[in-house]
Design a protein around this motif. Sequence first.
Motif, mmCIF file in Angstrom:
data_model
loop_
_atom_site.group_PDB
_atom_site.id
_atom_site.type_symbol
_atom_site.label_atom_id
_atom_site.label_comp_id
_atom_site.label_asym_id
_atom_site.label_seq_id
_atom_site.Cartn_x
_atom_site.Cartn_y
_atom_site.Cartn_z
ATOM 1 N N ILE A 87 5.879 -2.398 -17.525
ATOM 2 C CA ILE A 87 6.543 -2.780 -16.273
ATOM 3 C C ILE A 87 6.346 -1.682 -15.223
ATOM 4 O O ILE A 87 6.012 -1.953 -14.068
ATOM 5 C CB ILE A 87 8.041 -3.041 -16.508
ATOM 6 N N ASN A 88 6.556 -0.438 -15.640
ATOM 7 C CA ASN A 88 6.430 0.690 -14.719
ATOM 8 C C ASN A 88 5.003 0.842 -14.196
ATOM 9 O O ASN A 88 4.790 1.176 -13.024
ATOM 10 C CB ASN A 88 6.864 1.982 -15.406
ATOM 11 N N LEU A 89 4.019 0.598 -15.051
ATOM 12 C CA LEU A 89 2.626 0.741 -14.629
ATOM 13 C C LEU A 89 2.277 -0.268 -13.533
ATOM 14 O O LEU A 89 1.584 0.073 -12.569
ATOM 15 C CB LEU A 89 1.687 0.561 -15.819
ATOM 16 N N ILE A 90 2.769 -1.478 -13.678
ATOM 17 C CA ILE A 90 2.534 -2.489 -12.648
ATOM 18 C C ILE A 90 3.100 -2.020 -11.308
ATOM 19 O O ILE A 90 2.458 -2.135 -10.255
ATOM 20 C CB ILE A 90 3.164 -3.839 -13.058
ATOM 21 N N LYS A 91 4.310 -1.464 -11.340
ATOM 22 C CA LYS A 91 4.957 -0.981 -10.121
ATOM 23 C C LYS A 91 4.172 0.176 -9.506
ATOM 24 O O LYS A 91 3.952 0.218 -8.291
ATOM 25 C CB LYS A 91 6.390 -0.529 -10.432
ATOM 26 N N ILE A 92 3.750 1.115 -10.345
ATOM 27 C CA ILE A 92 3.039 2.294 -9.846
ATOM 28 C C ILE A 92 1.679 1.918 -9.271
ATOM 29 O O ILE A 92 1.262 2.447 -8.229
ATOM 30 C CB ILE A 92 2.875 3.341 -10.969
ATOM 31 N N GLU A 93 0.997 0.988 -9.890
ATOM 32 C CA GLU A 93 -0.317 0.586 -9.376
ATOM 33 C C GLU A 93 -0.179 -0.083 -8.004
ATOM 34 O O GLU A 93 -1.051 0.082 -7.145
ATOM 35 C CB GLU A 93 -1.008 -0.335 -10.368
ATOM 36 N N LYS A 94 0.898 -0.815 -7.809
ATOM 37 C CA LYS A 94 1.143 -1.418 -6.496
ATOM 38 C C LYS A 94 1.421 -0.343 -5.449
ATOM 39 O O LYS A 94 0.944 -0.429 -4.305
ATOM 40 C CB LYS A 94 2.325 -2.398 -6.580
ATOM 41 N N ILE A 153 0.390 2.831 -5.544
ATOM 42 C CA ILE A 153 -0.847 3.569 -5.308
ATOM 43 C C ILE A 153 -1.803 2.765 -4.421
ATOM 44 O O ILE A 153 -2.502 3.328 -3.568
ATOM 45 C CB ILE A 153 -1.517 3.925 -6.644
ATOM 46 N N ALA A 154 -1.796 1.443 -4.584
ATOM 47 C CA ALA A 154 -2.661 0.587 -3.757
ATOM 48 C C ALA A 154 -2.307 0.695 -2.284
ATOM 49 O O ALA A 154 -3.162 0.550 -1.407
ATOM 50 C CB ALA A 154 -2.548 -0.861 -4.225
ATOM 51 N N VAL A 155 -1.038 0.979 -2.002
ATOM 52 C CA VAL A 155 -0.572 1.080 -0.609
ATOM 53 C C VAL A 155 -0.668 2.512 -0.077
ATOM 54 O O VAL A 155 -1.144 2.744 1.033
ATOM 55 C CB VAL A 155 0.888 0.584 -0.491
ATOM 56 N N TYR A 156 -0.208 3.489 -0.888
ATOM 57 C CA TYR A 156 -0.045 4.859 -0.400
ATOM 58 C C TYR A 156 -1.064 5.856 -0.947
ATOM 59 O O TYR A 156 -1.123 6.987 -0.468
ATOM 60 C CB TYR A 156 1.349 5.384 -0.766
ATOM 61 N N GLY A 157 -1.866 5.457 -1.933
ATOM 62 C CA GLY A 157 -2.599 6.468 -2.664
ATOM 63 C C GLY A 157 -1.618 7.143 -3.611
ATOM 64 O O GLY A 157 -0.527 6.624 -3.863
ATOM 65 N N TYR A 158 -1.964 8.330 -4.114
ATOM 66 C CA TYR A 158 -1.025 8.990 -5.020
ATOM 67 C C TYR A 158 0.200 9.449 -4.227
ATOM 68 O O TYR A 158 0.069 10.178 -3.240
ATOM 69 C CB TYR A 158 -1.648 10.194 -5.744
ATOM 70 N N LEU A 186 -7.472 9.587 -13.424
ATOM 71 C CA LEU A 186 -7.646 11.037 -13.595
ATOM 72 C C LEU A 186 -8.289 11.701 -12.373
ATOM 73 O O LEU A 186 -7.823 12.768 -11.943
ATOM 74 C CB LEU A 186 -8.461 11.313 -14.863
ATOM 75 N N PRO A 187 -9.332 11.121 -11.765
ATOM 76 C CA PRO A 187 -9.897 11.748 -10.559
ATOM 77 C C PRO A 187 -8.880 11.842 -9.419
ATOM 78 O O PRO A 187 -8.862 12.831 -8.673
ATOM 79 C CB PRO A 187 -11.055 10.812 -10.188
ATOM 80 N N MET A 188 -8.029 10.825 -9.279
ATOM 81 C CA MET A 188 -7.001 10.836 -8.242
ATOM 82 C C MET A 188 -5.972 11.938 -8.509
ATOM 83 O O MET A 188 -5.530 12.640 -7.588
ATOM 84 C CB MET A 188 -6.298 9.477 -8.170
ATOM 85 N N ILE A 189 -5.603 12.101 -9.778
ATOM 86 C CA ILE A 189 -4.649 13.140 -10.157
ATOM 87 C C ILE A 189 -5.248 14.514 -9.901
ATOM 88 O O ILE A 189 -4.573 15.433 -9.417
ATOM 89 C CB ILE A 189 -4.253 12.990 -11.641
ATOM 90 N N GLU A 190 -6.535 14.665 -10.210
ATOM 91 C CA GLU A 190 -7.215 15.950 -9.962
ATOM 92 C C GLU A 190 -7.192 16.278 -8.470
ATOM 93 O O GLU A 190 -6.893 17.417 -8.074
ATOM 94 C CB GLU A 190 -8.651 15.886 -10.464
ATOM 95 N N GLU A 191 -7.505 15.307 -7.638
ATOM 96 C CA GLU A 191 -7.509 15.522 -6.189
ATOM 97 C C GLU A 191 -6.115 15.882 -5.682
ATOM 98 O O GLU A 191 -5.956 16.799 -4.863
ATOM 99 C CB GLU A 191 -8.012 14.262 -5.479
#
Length: 227
Positions: A83-90, A92-97, A125-130
Amino acid sequence: MKKQLFLIGFIFLSCVGYSQNGINKDLKIELDSIMKSDQILREFVDSETSEDRKKEILKEVGRENDPSFRKNIWSAINKQDSINLIKIEKIIAVYGYPGKSLVGEPTNESAWFVIQHSSKIANYLPMIEEAAKKGEIPFTKYAMMQDRYLTQQGKEQIYGTQGQGKQVTNKETGKKEFFNYISPIENPEKVNELRKKAGFTSTVEENAKRMGIEYKVYTLDEIAKIN
Protein backbone atom coordinates in the motif's frame (compact mmCIF):
# COMPACT_ATOMS: atom_id res chain seq x y z
CA MET A 1 -8.29 50.02 -3.96
CA LYS A 2 -6.99 49.64 -0.39
CA LYS A 3 -8.75 46.28 -0.16
CA GLN A 4 -7.11 45.13 -3.40
CA LEU A 5 -3.69 46.27 -2.16
CA PHE A 6 -4.27 44.43 1.12
CA LEU A 7 -5.15 41.21 -0.70
CA ILE A 8 -2.14 41.53 -2.99
CA GLY A 9 0.07 42.17 0.04
CA PHE A 10 -1.41 39.17 1.89
CA ILE A 11 -0.85 36.87 -1.07
CA PHE A 12 2.70 38.17 -1.46
CA LEU A 13 3.54 37.63 2.19
CA SER A 14 2.03 34.16 2.07
CA CYS A 15 4.16 33.28 -0.93
CA VAL A 16 7.27 34.71 0.73
CA GLY A 17 6.56 32.67 3.87
CA TYR A 18 6.24 29.52 1.81
CA SER A 19 9.42 30.17 -0.17
CA GLN A 20 11.41 30.96 2.98
CA ASN A 21 10.23 27.81 4.67
CA GLY A 22 10.17 25.72 1.52
CA ILE A 23 8.17 22.98 3.20
CA ASN A 24 5.10 21.43 1.61
CA LYS A 25 3.13 20.92 4.80
CA ASP A 26 0.39 18.75 3.29
CA LEU A 27 2.95 16.46 1.71
CA LYS A 28 4.93 16.34 4.94
CA ILE A 29 1.84 15.22 6.86
CA GLU A 30 1.12 12.53 4.29
CA LEU A 31 4.69 11.25 4.34
CA ASP A 32 4.84 11.27 8.13
CA SER A 33 1.73 9.09 8.16
CA ILE A 34 3.30 6.70 5.64
CA MET A 35 6.50 6.56 7.70
CA LYS A 36 4.57 5.68 10.84
CA SER A 37 2.68 2.87 9.09
CA ASP A 38 6.00 1.54 7.76
CA GLN A 39 7.72 1.56 11.14
CA ILE A 40 5.07 0.72 13.72
CA LEU A 41 4.61 -2.95 12.82
CA ARG A 42 8.36 -3.40 12.46
CA GLU A 43 8.69 -1.97 15.95
CA PHE A 44 6.22 -4.65 17.05
CA VAL A 45 8.44 -7.49 15.76
CA ASP A 46 11.65 -5.94 17.13
CA SER A 47 13.11 -8.20 19.81
CA GLU A 48 13.80 -5.18 22.03
CA THR A 49 10.16 -3.99 22.05
CA SER A 50 8.55 -4.60 25.44
CA GLU A 51 5.28 -6.47 25.81
CA ASP A 52 3.62 -3.33 27.17
CA ARG A 53 4.68 -1.39 24.07
CA LYS A 54 3.43 -4.22 21.85
CA LYS A 55 0.02 -3.93 23.49
CA GLU A 56 0.06 -0.18 22.82
CA ILE A 57 0.90 -0.84 19.16
CA LEU A 58 -1.93 -3.34 18.80
CA LYS A 59 -4.29 -0.72 20.17
CA GLU A 60 -2.90 1.97 17.85
CA VAL A 61 -3.48 -0.21 14.77
CA GLY A 62 -6.88 -1.38 16.01
CA ARG A 63 -5.92 -5.04 16.37
CA GLU A 64 -5.94 -5.44 20.17
CA ASN A 65 -8.90 -7.84 19.95
CA ASP A 66 -7.47 -9.93 17.11
CA PRO A 67 -5.71 -13.00 18.60
CA SER A 68 -4.45 -14.13 15.18
CA PHE A 69 -2.69 -10.84 14.39
CA ARG A 70 0.58 -11.74 16.11
CA LYS A 71 0.83 -14.98 14.15
CA ASN A 72 0.14 -13.20 10.85
CA ILE A 73 2.17 -10.08 11.58
CA TRP A 74 4.47 -10.42 8.56
CA SER A 75 1.51 -10.77 6.23
CA ALA A 76 0.22 -7.50 7.65
CA ILE A 77 3.63 -5.87 7.18
CA ASN A 78 3.89 -7.03 3.57
CA LYS A 79 0.37 -5.79 2.82
CA GLN A 80 1.12 -2.38 4.32
CA ASP A 81 4.40 -2.20 2.39
CA SER A 82 2.49 -2.74 -0.88
CA ILE A 83 0.00 0.00 0.00
CA ASN A 84 2.78 2.41 0.97
CA LEU A 85 4.73 1.75 -2.23
CA ILE A 86 1.74 2.69 -4.36
CA LYS A 87 1.43 5.97 -2.43
CA ILE A 88 5.15 6.76 -2.67
CA GLU A 89 5.32 6.06 -6.39
CA LYS A 90 2.46 8.50 -6.95
CA ILE A 91 4.26 11.14 -4.89
CA ILE A 92 7.53 10.61 -6.77
CA ALA A 93 5.69 10.88 -10.10
CA VAL A 94 4.59 14.39 -9.10
CA TYR A 95 7.51 15.74 -7.04
CA GLY A 96 10.50 13.56 -7.76
CA TYR A 97 12.19 12.36 -4.59
CA PRO A 98 10.58 14.23 -1.64
CA GLY A 99 13.77 15.40 0.02
CA LYS A 100 14.80 17.73 2.82
CA SER A 101 14.14 20.99 0.96
CA LEU A 102 10.55 19.89 0.22
CA VAL A 103 9.43 18.15 3.42
CA GLY A 104 12.17 18.73 5.99
CA GLU A 105 13.85 16.22 8.28
CA PRO A 106 13.31 13.40 9.19
CA THR A 107 10.32 13.29 6.81
CA ASN A 108 12.79 13.26 3.90
CA GLU A 109 13.56 9.63 4.84
CA SER A 110 9.96 8.42 4.56
CA ALA A 111 10.07 7.52 0.87
CA TRP A 112 13.47 5.90 1.38
CA PHE A 113 12.11 3.50 4.00
CA VAL A 114 9.25 2.43 1.75
CA ILE A 115 11.54 1.83 -1.23
CA GLN A 116 14.09 0.03 0.96
CA HIS A 117 11.35 -2.37 2.05
CA SER A 118 10.15 -2.98 -1.51
CA SER A 119 11.19 -5.08 -4.48
CA LYS A 120 11.81 -1.95 -6.58
CA ILE A 121 15.16 -0.79 -5.25
CA ALA A 122 16.71 -1.15 -8.72
CA ASN A 123 14.12 1.29 -10.12
CA TYR A 124 14.89 4.04 -7.62
CA LEU A 125 18.53 3.56 -6.59
CA PRO A 126 19.83 6.17 -9.10
CA MET A 127 17.25 8.66 -7.79
CA ILE A 128 18.30 7.97 -4.20
CA GLU A 129 21.96 8.43 -5.16
CA GLU A 130 21.19 11.80 -6.76
CA ALA A 131 19.16 12.91 -3.74
CA ALA A 132 22.03 11.90 -1.43
CA LYS A 133 24.62 13.79 -3.47
CA LYS A 134 22.42 16.90 -3.34
CA GLY A 135 22.01 16.62 0.43
CA GLU A 136 18.29 15.90 0.19
CA ILE A 137 18.78 12.67 2.14
CA PRO A 138 21.71 11.42 4.28
CA PHE A 139 24.36 9.68 2.20
CA THR A 140 24.23 6.80 4.69
CA LYS A 141 20.72 6.00 3.42
CA TYR A 142 21.99 5.65 -0.11
CA ALA A 143 24.83 3.46 1.17
CA MET A 144 22.36 1.19 2.95
CA MET A 145 20.16 0.90 -0.11
CA GLN A 146 23.16 0.19 -2.33
CA ASP A 147 24.25 -2.57 0.07
CA ARG A 148 20.78 -4.10 0.08
CA TYR A 149 20.59 -4.02 -3.71
CA LEU A 150 23.97 -5.73 -4.03
CA THR A 151 23.10 -8.46 -1.53
CA GLN A 152 19.79 -9.07 -3.29
CA GLN A 153 21.79 -9.57 -6.49
CA GLY A 154 23.98 -12.15 -4.76
CA LYS A 155 26.96 -9.77 -4.79
CA GLU A 156 29.28 -8.46 -2.10
CA GLN A 157 28.12 -5.34 -0.26
CA ILE A 158 30.32 -2.30 0.28
CA TYR A 159 29.52 -0.82 3.70
CA GLY A 160 28.57 -3.89 5.73
CA THR A 161 25.10 -2.61 6.59
CA GLN A 162 23.17 -5.75 5.67
CA GLY A 163 22.76 -8.92 7.69
CA GLN A 164 21.17 -12.11 6.41
CA GLY A 165 20.17 -15.50 7.71
CA LYS A 166 19.72 -19.05 6.50
CA GLN A 167 18.51 -22.28 8.01
CA VAL A 168 21.32 -24.74 8.61
CA THR A 169 21.76 -28.14 10.24
CA ASN A 170 23.67 -28.24 13.51
CA LYS A 171 26.34 -30.91 12.95
CA GLU A 172 26.37 -31.89 16.62
CA THR A 173 22.62 -32.15 17.26
CA GLY A 174 21.35 -32.74 13.72
CA LYS A 175 18.66 -30.14 14.35
CA LYS A 176 17.77 -27.23 12.10
CA GLU A 177 18.69 -23.79 13.39
CA PHE A 178 18.96 -20.26 12.04
CA PHE A 179 22.39 -18.94 11.13
CA ASN A 180 22.71 -15.13 11.04
CA TYR A 181 25.65 -13.37 9.46
CA ILE A 182 26.80 -10.07 8.00
CA SER A 183 26.54 -10.44 4.24
CA PRO A 184 29.93 -10.78 2.50
CA ILE A 185 31.76 -7.49 2.01
CA GLU A 186 33.78 -6.51 -1.04
CA ASN A 187 36.73 -5.02 0.87
CA PRO A 188 36.35 -6.06 4.52
CA GLU A 189 39.80 -4.71 5.40
CA LYS A 190 38.69 -1.22 4.32
CA VAL A 191 35.02 -1.35 5.30
CA ASN A 192 35.29 0.84 8.41
CA GLU A 193 37.21 3.48 6.48
CA LEU A 194 34.49 3.46 3.81
CA ARG A 195 31.76 3.59 6.45
CA LYS A 196 33.34 6.66 8.02
CA LYS A 197 33.61 8.43 4.65
CA ALA A 198 29.94 7.66 3.97
CA GLY A 199 28.91 9.25 7.27
CA PHE A 200 28.36 6.22 9.50
CA THR A 201 29.33 6.76 13.13
CA SER A 202 29.65 3.07 14.00
CA THR A 203 32.07 0.39 12.87
CA VAL A 204 30.92 -2.72 11.03
CA GLU A 205 31.55 -4.68 14.24
CA GLU A 206 29.36 -2.31 16.27
CA ASN A 207 26.65 -2.38 13.63
CA ALA A 208 26.64 -6.19 13.62
CA LYS A 209 26.32 -6.22 17.42
CA ARG A 210 23.38 -3.83 17.18
CA MET A 211 21.67 -6.36 14.91
CA GLY A 212 22.44 -9.18 17.32
CA ILE A 213 25.01 -10.75 14.99
CA GLU A 214 28.55 -11.76 15.84
CA TYR A 215 30.69 -10.19 13.14
CA LYS A 216 32.82 -12.54 11.08
CA VAL A 217 34.21 -12.08 7.59
CA TYR A 218 32.76 -14.51 5.05
CA THR A 219 33.18 -14.83 1.30
CA LEU A 220 30.28 -15.58 -1.01
CA ASP A 221 31.66 -19.08 -1.58
CA GLU A 222 31.93 -19.75 2.15
CA ILE A 223 28.33 -18.72 2.75
CA ALA A 224 27.15 -20.89 -0.14
CA LYS A 225 28.85 -23.91 1.42
CA ILE A 226 27.33 -23.43 4.87
CA ASN A 227 24.29 -25.70 5.09
